[in-house]
Design a protein around this motif. Sequence first.
Motif, PDB file in Angstrom:
ATOM      1  N   VAL A 101      23.763  50.751  30.862  1.00  0.00           N
ATOM      2  CA  VAL A 101      24.441  49.579  31.528  1.00  0.00           C
ATOM      3  C   VAL A 101      23.869  49.326  32.923  1.00  0.00           C
ATOM      4  O   VAL A 101      23.613  48.032  33.039  1.00  0.00           O
ATOM      5  CB  VAL A 101      25.915  49.925  31.443  1.00  0.00           C
ATOM      6  N   MET A 102      23.535  50.103  33.695  1.00  0.00           N
ATOM      7  CA  MET A 102      23.079  49.918  34.948  1.00  0.00           C
ATOM      8  C   MET A 102      21.817  49.357  35.035  1.00  0.00           C
ATOM      9  O   MET A 102      21.295  48.579  35.658  1.00  0.00           O
ATOM     10  CB  MET A 102      23.102  51.280  35.692  1.00  0.00           C
ATOM     11  N   ALA A 136      33.587  42.228  39.072  1.00  0.00           N
ATOM     12  CA  ALA A 136      32.849  42.752  40.554  1.00  0.00           C
ATOM     13  C   ALA A 136      33.865  42.577  41.563  1.00  0.00           C
ATOM     14  O   ALA A 136      33.659  43.095  42.796  1.00  0.00           O
ATOM     15  CB  ALA A 136      31.733  42.065  40.786  1.00  0.00           C
ATOM     16  N   GLN A 137      35.244  41.860  41.316  1.00  0.00           N
ATOM     17  CA  GLN A 137      36.197  41.656  42.421  1.00  0.00           C
ATOM     18  C   GLN A 137      37.083  42.340  42.115  1.00  0.00           C
ATOM     19  O   GLN A 137      38.006  42.886  43.201  1.00  0.00           O
ATOM     20  CB  GLN A 137      36.472  39.962  42.375  1.00  0.00           C
ATOM     21  N   PRO A 141      41.063  49.201  34.067  1.00  0.00           N
ATOM     22  CA  PRO A 141      41.497  50.687  33.763  1.00  0.00           C
ATOM     23  C   PRO A 141      40.201  51.289  32.592  1.00  0.00           C
ATOM     24  O   PRO A 141      40.332  52.109  31.912  1.00  0.00           O
ATOM     25  CB  PRO A 141      42.868  50.906  32.967  1.00  0.00           C
ATOM     26  N   ASP A 142      39.372  50.373  32.499  1.00  0.00           N
ATOM     27  CA  ASP A 142      38.277  50.637  31.551  1.00  0.00           C
ATOM     28  C   ASP A 142      36.949  50.202  31.999  1.00  0.00           C
ATOM     29  O   ASP A 142      36.790  49.557  32.980  1.00  0.00           O
ATOM     30  CB  ASP A 142      38.694  50.137  29.944  1.00  0.00           C
ATOM     31  N   ALA A 143      35.866  50.026  31.094  1.00  0.00           N
ATOM     32  CA  ALA A 143      34.592  49.610  31.409  1.00  0.00           C
ATOM     33  C   ALA A 143      33.903  50.151  32.792  1.00  0.00           C
ATOM     34  O   ALA A 143      33.547  49.204  33.459  1.00  0.00           O
ATOM     35  CB  ALA A 143      34.728  47.965  31.252  1.00  0.00           C
ATOM     36  N   ALA A 148      30.834  48.796  37.752  1.00  0.00           N
ATOM     37  CA  ALA A 148      29.892  49.242  38.861  1.00  0.00           C
ATOM     38  C   ALA A 148      28.696  48.485  39.038  1.00  0.00           C
ATOM     39  O   ALA A 148      28.255  47.865  39.915  1.00  0.00           O
ATOM     40  CB  ALA A 148      29.707  50.646  38.382  1.00  0.00           C
ATOM     41  N   SER A 149      28.234  48.133  37.557  1.00  0.00           N
ATOM     42  CA  SER A 149      26.947  47.218  37.810  1.00  0.00           C
ATOM     43  C   SER A 149      27.225  45.618  38.275  1.00  0.00           C
ATOM     44  O   SER A 149      26.346  45.584  39.052  1.00  0.00           O
ATOM     45  CB  SER A 149      26.660  47.023  36.248  1.00  0.00           C
TER      46      SER A 149
END
Length: 239
Positions: A101-102, A136-137, A141-143, A148-149
Amino acid sequence: MVSGGARGLGAAHVELFGEEGASVFFGDVLTDEGSALEAELRQRGLDVHFLRLDVTRPDDWSAALDRVLSVRGTLTTLVNNAAIFSPEGTEALSQRRWRQVMGVNLEGQWLGMRTVLPTLVASGNASIINICSVYAQIGSPDAIAYHASKGGVRIMTKSTALEYAGRGVRVNSVNPGVIDTLFAGPATPETESAEIGLVPLGRKAQPREVAHASLFLASDDASYVTGAEIVVDGGWTAH
Ligand SMILES: NC(=O)c1ccc[n+]([C@@H]2O[C@H](COP(=O)([O-])OP(=O)(O)OC[C@H]3O[C@@H](n4cnc5c(N)ncnc54)[C@H](O)[C@@H]3O)[C@@H](O)[C@H]2O)c1
């Protein structure tokens, strides 16, 4: 140039920018879908070019830029759109998936910027649009890796904007809320109504409604806009 342009939001960018008269080069790992979109839009007279691009591979980015330069001689706009989703929370996520993902969502956007920036600077007036997310903002509770990415994309965008402010390249992000695409897999009636329940406008965005924000950022109408984020979320994060 648009990454992840074979379907969804990326495809909407390819179509919209093409309709505006741009020569659009778009890359994706989905080669059948990309080639089909290229054929469909060319039939309508749009100047679009599909190429295979895995955004995690520096050589793919270099080859894509070479293709643009050999056909058009310059590049003025990058839409960093490709991304993957992963629903796991903190403990359920494997290290392999975290890195995937990153690698696609954050490193892939950096690799794209790194590859094209010398050409964008040489063009004298250029724009990078990094597709980010309201994730991003705000947290959920998941993903965890996806959050983070996209958090990384948001601040990377602002830092690159400052770095290139004196060199003719504006760098901004677009932060969508819920878009009507296949991104998180097919929606069930339950997930569908839960998602829409978060949105004051009461519906998902059509991909084109988000692509219009990028079109503005790519245009000279946005000549004083850099390091900014345009939130296109139907009011989700307004309260
Ligand atoms: N759909 C939403 O609700 C939503 C919300 C917020 C942000 N976004 C963002 O919008 C952007 C587009 O997503 P979408 O909704 O159109 O989903 P999508 O899955 O339809 O499109 C993503 C595209 O990226 C491509 N891609 C994936 N990995 C790639 C790689 N390694 N190299 C090149 N291409 C790759 C996929 O093949 C696909 O064509 C993403 O950045 C996503 O994070 C989507």
